[in-house]
Design a protein around this motif. Structure first.
Motif, PDB file in Angstrom:
ATOM      1  N   THR A  55       0.813  -1.110   0.033  1.00  0.00           N
ATOM      2  CA  THR A  55       0.206   0.067  -0.020  1.00  0.00           C
ATOM      3  C   THR A  55       0.795   1.351   0.140  1.00  0.00           C
ATOM      4  O   THR A  55       1.823   1.449   0.919  1.00  0.00           O
ATOM      5  CB  THR A  55      -0.983   0.210   1.269  1.00  0.00           C
ATOM      6  OG1 THR A  55      -1.763  -1.255   1.241  1.00  0.00           O
ATOM      7  CG2 THR A  55      -1.913   1.323   1.299  1.00  0.00           C
ATOM      8  N   THR A  56       0.760   1.831  -1.096  1.00  0.00           N
ATOM      9  CA  THR A  56       1.554   3.380  -1.168  1.00  0.00           C
ATOM     10  C   THR A  56       0.361   4.340  -0.601  1.00  0.00           C
ATOM     11  O   THR A  56      -0.526   4.405  -0.406  1.00  0.00           O
ATOM     12  CB  THR A  56       2.049   3.499  -2.487  1.00  0.00           C
ATOM     13  OG1 THR A  56       0.836   3.429  -3.430  1.00  0.00           O
ATOM     14  CG2 THR A  56       2.696   2.324  -3.182  1.00  0.00           C
ATOM     15  N   PRO A  57       1.321   5.768  -0.419  1.00  0.00           N
ATOM     16  CA  PRO A  57       0.470   6.699   0.221  1.00  0.00           C
ATOM     17  C   PRO A  57      -0.681   7.042  -0.876  1.00  0.00           C
ATOM     18  O   PRO A  57      -1.552   7.869  -0.372  1.00  0.00           O
ATOM     19  CB  PRO A  57       1.664   7.825   0.357  1.00  0.00           C
ATOM     20  CG  PRO A  57       2.941   7.114   0.705  1.00  0.00           C
ATOM     21  CD  PRO A  57       2.910   5.871  -0.465  1.00  0.00           C
ATOM     22  N   THR A  58      -0.283   6.779  -2.260  1.00  0.00           N
ATOM     23  CA  THR A  58      -1.438   7.366  -3.003  1.00  0.00           C
ATOM     24  C   THR A  58      -2.635   6.233  -2.968  1.00  0.00           C
ATOM     25  O   THR A  58      -3.590   6.713  -3.831  1.00  0.00           O
ATOM     26  CB  THR A  58      -0.828   7.524  -4.587  1.00  0.00           C
ATOM     27  OG1 THR A  58      -0.181   6.136  -4.804  1.00  0.00           O
ATOM     28  CG2 THR A  58       0.232   8.396  -4.710  1.00  0.00           C
ATOM     29  N   ASP A  59      -2.527   5.403  -2.464  1.00  0.00           N
ATOM     30  CA  ASP A  59      -3.425   4.158  -2.488  1.00  0.00           C
ATOM     31  C   ASP A  59      -4.464   4.543  -1.300  1.00  0.00           C
ATOM     32  O   ASP A  59      -5.656   3.977  -1.421  1.00  0.00           O
ATOM     33  CB  ASP A  59      -2.978   2.927  -2.338  1.00  0.00           C
ATOM     34  CG  ASP A  59      -2.141   2.288  -3.521  1.00  0.00           C
ATOM     35  OD1 ASP A  59      -2.364   2.822  -4.629  1.00  0.00           O
ATOM     36  OD2 ASP A  59      -1.390   1.404  -3.422  1.00  0.00           O
ATOM     37  N   ILE A  60      -3.972   5.269  -0.461  1.00  0.00           N
ATOM     38  CA  ILE A  60      -4.642   5.391   0.902  1.00  0.00           C
ATOM     39  C   ILE A  60      -5.986   6.228   0.546  1.00  0.00           C
ATOM     40  O   ILE A  60      -7.151   5.844   1.199  1.00  0.00           O
ATOM     41  CB  ILE A  60      -3.990   6.038   2.142  1.00  0.00           C
ATOM     42  CG1 ILE A  60      -3.000   5.118   2.453  1.00  0.00           C
ATOM     43  CG2 ILE A  60      -4.856   6.473   3.301  1.00  0.00           C
ATOM     44  CD1 ILE A  60      -1.845   5.679   3.312  1.00  0.00           C
ATOM     45  N   PRO A  61      -6.184   7.559   0.119  1.00  0.00           N
ATOM     46  CA  PRO A  61      -7.388   8.173  -0.397  1.00  0.00           C
ATOM     47  C   PRO A  61      -8.337   7.171  -0.925  1.00  0.00           C
ATOM     48  O   PRO A  61      -9.645   7.313  -0.682  1.00  0.00           O
ATOM     49  CB  PRO A  61      -6.775   9.514  -0.983  1.00  0.00           C
ATOM     50  CG  PRO A  61      -5.516   9.433  -0.761  1.00  0.00           C
ATOM     51  CD  PRO A  61      -4.956   8.255  -0.646  1.00  0.00           C
ATOM     52  N   ALA A  62      -8.017   6.252  -1.976  1.00  0.00           N
ATOM     53  CA  ALA A  62      -8.881   5.596  -2.645  1.00  0.00           C
ATOM     54  C   ALA A  62      -9.608   4.420  -1.924  1.00  0.00           C
ATOM     55  O   ALA A  62     -10.575   4.166  -1.833  1.00  0.00           O
ATOM     56  CB  ALA A  62      -8.257   4.805  -3.765  1.00  0.00           C
TER      57      ALA A  62
END
Length: 80
Positions: A55-62
């Motif tokens: 899980t990358t930081p860009t995946d968290i909002p999704a």
């Protein structure tokens, strides 16, 4: 695993960097340097595999958006 358009582009960009590392690792392995060649092959494989499982930081909002939508919107039951 189904990839969307952005996922496919990201995979292609990853392969642009992973394929030369893998080919060099394979050549090094065939030249007799097992540790360096095996290590480079492992790095090439990890470059492709890890982005799909971490899980990358860009995946968290999704993921947060999916969970909120899942709680707010209920799917209709099939009662036919």
């Amino acid at each position: 695993m189904r990839l969307g358009i952005l996922g496919t582009i990201q995979l292609a960009a990853t392969l642009i960097f992973a394929v030369p590392v893998g080919v060099y690792g394979l050549n090094t392995l065939l030249d007799g340097q097992q540790i360096l060649g095996g290590g480079l092959l492992a790095v090439a494989v990890l470059m492709v595999v890890l982005p799909h499982y971490l899980t990358t930081p860009t995946d968290i909002p999704a993921k947060v958006g999916e969970s909120v939508v899942g709680k707010v919107v209920k799917t209709p039951d099939d009662e036919e």
